[in-house]
Scaffold this active site. Structure first.
Site, PDB file in Angstrom:
ATOM      1  N   ASP A   1      37.491  14.885  51.587  1.00  0.00           N
ATOM      2  CA  ASP A   1      36.845  15.733  52.601  1.00  0.00           C
ATOM      3  C   ASP A   1      35.445  16.183  52.220  1.00  0.00           C
ATOM      4  OD1 ASP A   1      37.239  19.108  51.934  1.00  0.00           O
ATOM      5  OD2 ASP A   1      37.980  17.568  50.574  1.00  0.00           O
TER       6      ASP A   1
ATOM      7  N   ARG B   1      30.179  27.617  38.598  1.00  0.00           N
ATOM      8  CA  ARG B   1      31.427  28.246  39.033  1.00  0.00           C
ATOM      9  C   ARG B   1      32.360  28.515  37.851  1.00  0.00           C
ATOM     10  NH1 ARG B   1      33.344  24.283  43.719  1.00  0.00           N
ATOM     11  NH2 ARG B   1      32.365  22.786  42.297  1.00  0.00           N
TER      12      ARG B   1
ATOM     13  N   LYS C   1      34.673   9.786  40.273  1.00  0.00           N
ATOM     14  CA  LYS C   1      35.765   9.488  41.203  1.00  0.00           C
ATOM     15  C   LYS C   1      35.766   8.014  41.595  1.00  0.00           C
ATOM     16  CE  LYS C   1      36.840  13.879  43.461  1.00  0.00           C
ATOM     17  NZ  LYS C   1      37.146  14.501  44.761  1.00  0.00           N
TER      18      LYS C   1
ATOM     19  N   ASP D   1      41.746  12.800  47.266  1.00  0.00           N
ATOM     20  CA  ASP D   1      41.169  14.034  46.749  1.00  0.00           C
ATOM     21  C   ASP D   1      42.284  15.085  46.809  1.00  0.00           C
ATOM     22  OD1 ASP D   1      39.269  16.020  45.999  1.00  0.00           O
ATOM     23  OD2 ASP D   1      39.115  16.587  48.117  1.00  0.00           O
TER      24      ASP D   1
ATOM     25  N   ASP E   1      41.818  19.092  46.640  1.00  0.00           N
ATOM     26  CA  ASP E   1      41.507  20.330  47.346  1.00  0.00           C
ATOM     27  C   ASP E   1      41.096  20.055  48.788  1.00  0.00           C
ATOM     28  OD1 ASP E   1      41.896  21.165  44.808  1.00  0.00           O
ATOM     29  OD2 ASP E   1      39.945  22.135  44.540  1.00  0.00           O
TER      30      ASP E   1
ATOM     31  N   GLU F   1      41.133  25.438  47.991  1.00  0.00           N
ATOM     32  CA  GLU F   1      40.219  25.006  46.943  1.00  0.00           C
ATOM     33  C   GLU F   1      40.649  25.775  45.693  1.00  0.00           C
ATOM     34  OE1 GLU F   1      37.586  22.868  46.875  1.00  0.00           O
ATOM     35  OE2 GLU F   1      37.917  22.223  48.951  1.00  0.00           O
TER      36      GLU F   1
ATOM     37  N   SER G   1      40.616  14.532  41.381  1.00  0.00           N
ATOM     38  CA  SER G   1      40.133  15.823  41.873  1.00  0.00           C
ATOM     39  C   SER G   1      38.967  16.353  41.055  1.00  0.00           C
ATOM     40  CB  SER G   1      41.287  16.834  41.841  1.00  0.00           C
ATOM     41  OG  SER G   1      40.835  18.119  42.161  1.00  0.00           O
ATOM     42  N   GLY G   2      38.080  17.030  41.764  1.00  0.00           N
ATOM     43  CA  GLY G   2      37.021  17.785  41.085  1.00  0.00           C
ATOM     44  C   GLY G   2      37.519  19.139  40.643  1.00  0.00           C
TER      45      GLY G   2
ATOM     46  N   ASN H   1      31.349  15.015  47.429  1.00  0.00           N
ATOM     47  CA  ASN H   1      31.634  14.335  46.163  1.00  0.00           C
ATOM     48  C   ASN H   1      32.717  13.256  46.311  1.00  0.00           C
ATOM     49  OD1 ASN H   1      33.640  16.293  46.560  1.00  0.00           O
ATOM     50  ND2 ASN H   1      34.101  16.378  44.372  1.00  0.00           N
TER      51      ASN H   1
END
Length: 658
Positions: free
Chosen positions: A602, A489, A579, A444, A446, A453, A532-533, A605
């Site tokens: 972490d 967001r 992912k 991941d 962030d 983030e 990554s998201g 997701n």
């Protein structure tokens, strides 16, 4: 099983009239209990307090003096009893062996039939097994005496009796070899292709012999006729026969003995033990070495192929020469002992696991105590411990033997509670070939590869950081759907200049150890990916900075003039499911199995991705993620991932510096 009970059970296999000549282990054990233990020099340390010489209480020196005086009498009596028992066994062996030798001389081995030779050979083997059983009892009772008396006379006593006929009869050995040769000649293997009774072909009869031997659990419990009867018979006349196609000693009872010497001269001790092995008729089954600074223990599991006990005499001499302490364990019944490597816990129905315990501040005695008690409660055996870090003890790798009927979900929950209470990470993995042979790591981004983030950083420039951070927190804790949280967001970022991404790139803070870990893994051929998201421009920047091979993330939609964000995304959303899918796609593309994949993340997701990988690591993760992940690292640096692969600090330095 207690040895006394074992000995009584084994004696039932011999003729009734022989049993009175076996060593009386039970009476010797009783004497130790009633007369030796009460006077032991192994004093109760809790009662050892300093008393002035004018005290009315028994003084330490007086206590030692009193016990030494009593032990002088009691141990002498014990040795007299033991001498009497050994002489009894030796006399019996001499009488029976002389009878067999005389019978062999009278009947002439060459004129004996196959059946007669086999029966006489069985008689010799049975006698040797009977005497060897008493010898085993002698070893056990001497160990018990030394343990409870505080004296160390066992080694000298065994050295002393090496001259007894009990340990070896040259005449009987000559007769035994003659009988074996006779049996082998009458039952010589057939080298050429033959037809067996059932009509199938046998290309090489030695293969059948070897197979027959393997099918028996222990030659020591298989009678010779039974063993020989398993060799296929030919219906045709043997052609091109070979009389000595396999060594007769291969059919003798195999006695297994575990020999160990502990002392300060490592290589010399190894050399002296192996020299003794080379000079005597034995086979090395396994060995291992453990070291504590200059002191080493070298253990060798051997199989005796003759009854020449001079081996132990030579070992005693070699041990004394190099200031070593010799011990050995003799087993008469080899069916249930040493079926595993000697460094393993000898239990069946177990699964091998490795546990890596880690705390960068140091492993406290309280944690190590609670951890060990936890293993004892769960009946988990420690087979090996290896320190992985330099400096203050902070990381240890354990090889564990776990009962295969254990409830792993309950075990995992209790282990998580123990780990949390001590702020110490415990990562449990299968101890298999894939542990050190991972080939792909998926990160991941962030709060994993970088400390920020990125969507919060963009929001900071857009003036909506509080609103975005609140939604992010809900998503990371799994309280709202990731796709919905991302939509909300991103909508708040509408109108934000695209140029803020360059500013964020320049101010990214990489997690401690990220560069070290990625460089080290690349040196040994790993493929690395970030999934990554967050957003693809920053994921590509991280990829280039760390030398990764893949980068996947969400794509922010830009206005037609290319200056601002529209508040929308383009293409598929990289959520939890995406992912996990991308991890599997990369693994397939790199032709590695999922067992060879590591995932590090972490947030909530990341859970599906962590579960999909052979090793899923929750790195400084949210509480819910830590609870569900199979491995956790709650330390500052990503380089600690290397510990979970079994690499030491020295290994890691070599990878980074090379």
């Amino acid at each position: 099983m207690k040895f006394g009970k074992y000995l009584r059970g084994r004696k039932e296999n011999f003729p009734i009239e022989w049993r009175e000549y076996s060593i009386d282990y039970d009476s010797l054990k009783l004497y130790i209990k009633t007369d030796i233990i009460p006077n032991t020099l192994k004093l109760n340390l809790s009662q050892m307090t300093w008393k002035p010489t004018d005290s009315n209480e028994l003084h330490f020196i007086d206590l030692v003096s009193s016990r030494l005086s009593t032990l002088q009498v009691k141990t002498t009596e014990f040795l007299v009893k033991l001498d009497s028992e050994i002489q009894k066994v030796s006399n019996f062996f001499v009488k029976e062996s002389n009878s067999l030798i005389k019978k062999g001389e009278e009947q002439n081995v060459d004129t004996l039939s196959e059946n007669e030779a086999s029966k006489m050979l069985e008689s010799i083997i049975t006698l040797e097994k009977f005497v060897f059983l008493s010898y085993t009892g002698l070893v056990k009772i001497l160990k018990k005496h030394d343990k409870h008396s505080g004296l160390n006379i066992g080694e000298a006593y065994l050295y002393r009796i090496a001259s007894l006929t009990l340990t070896k009869s040259d005449s009987l050995l000559i007769l035994k070899k003659s009988l074996m040769k006779k049996v082998v000649q009458d039952f010589s293997p057939i080298a050429s292709t033959t037809i067996i009774n059932n009509g199938t072909k046998l290309e090489n009869n030695s293969t059948a012999i070897s197979s027959s031997k393997r099918s028996s659990t222990s030659l020591g419990t298989t009678t010779l006729p039974t063993l020989l009867s398993k060799i296929p018979q030919s219906t045709t006349s043997p052609t091109n026969t070979k009389k000595d196609s396999f060594p007769p000693l291969d059919l003798l009872p195999h006695q297994k003995v575990l020999v160990s010497i502990t002392g300060p001269h490592g290589t010399d001790i190894i050399g002296c033990v192996l020299e003794c092995m080379a000079n005597h008729d034995c086979e090395i089954e396994d060995f291992m070495l453990s070291r504590l600074y200059h002191d080493v223990t070298f253990g060798v599991l051997i199989t005796l192929r003759s009854n020449d006990i001079d081996l132990f005499k030579d070992l005693a001499e070699a041990s004394r020469k190099w200031d070593g302490t010799l011990s050995f364990d003799v087993h008469d019944d080899n069916r249930t002992h040493y079926t595993f490597p000697i460094e393993d816990a000898p239990y069946e129905n177990r699964i091998k696991y490795t546990a890596t315990v880690l705390n960068q501040k140091g492993l406290s005695p309280q944690f190590l105590n609670d951890w060990t008690k936890f293993l004892l409660k769960e009946k988990i055996s420690i087979e090996k411990m290896q320190r992985l870090n330099e400096g203050k003890l902070s990381c240890v790798d354990y090889k564990l033997s776990i009962p295969n009927n254990i409830e792993f979900e309950r075990l995992r929950q209790e282990l998580f509670a123990l780990s949390t209470s001590h702020s110490t990470d415990v990562a449990l993995q299968l101890y298999d070939v894939f542990r050190k042979h991972k080939r792909l790591v998926v990160f991941d981004m962030d709060s994993t590869l970088i400390q920020q983030e990125v969507i919060d950083e963009i929001a900071r420039h857009a003036g909506v950081v509080k609103e975005v951070a609140g939604i992010t927190e809900l998503a990371m804790n799994g309280e709202i759907d990731f796709k919905e949280s991302l939509r909300r967001r991103v909508a708040l970022l509408k109108g934000t200049p695209v140029e803020v991404l360059q500013t964020i790139k320049e101010n990214l803070i990489f997690t401690d150890g990220a560069h070290f870990l990625c460089k080290a893994l690349k040196k040994i051929g790993f493929k690395l990916a970030v999934i990554s998201g967050g957003f693809i421009p920053l994921a590509r920047h991280v990829k280039n900075e760390l030398g990764l091979d893949y980068a996947f993330a969400n794509q922010l939609k830009v206005s037609s003039d290319g200056l601002t964000f529209t508040g929308e995304t383009v293409g598929p959303i990289v959520d939890a499911e995406r992912k996990a899918e991308l991890l599997e796609v990369i693994a397939q593309a790199e032709n590695v199995t999922l067992d060879q994949v590591i995932a590090v993340g972490d947030g909530a997701n990341d859970l599906l991705m962590l579960a999909k990988a052979g090793l899923g690591i929750a790195f400084n993760a949210k509480p819910r993620v830590q609870e569900k992940a199979r491995a956790r690292i709650n330390q500052k640096s990503l380089r600690y991932v290397l510990y979970l692969l079994g690499y030491t600090d020295e290994d890691s330095k070599q990878l980074f510096d090379s």
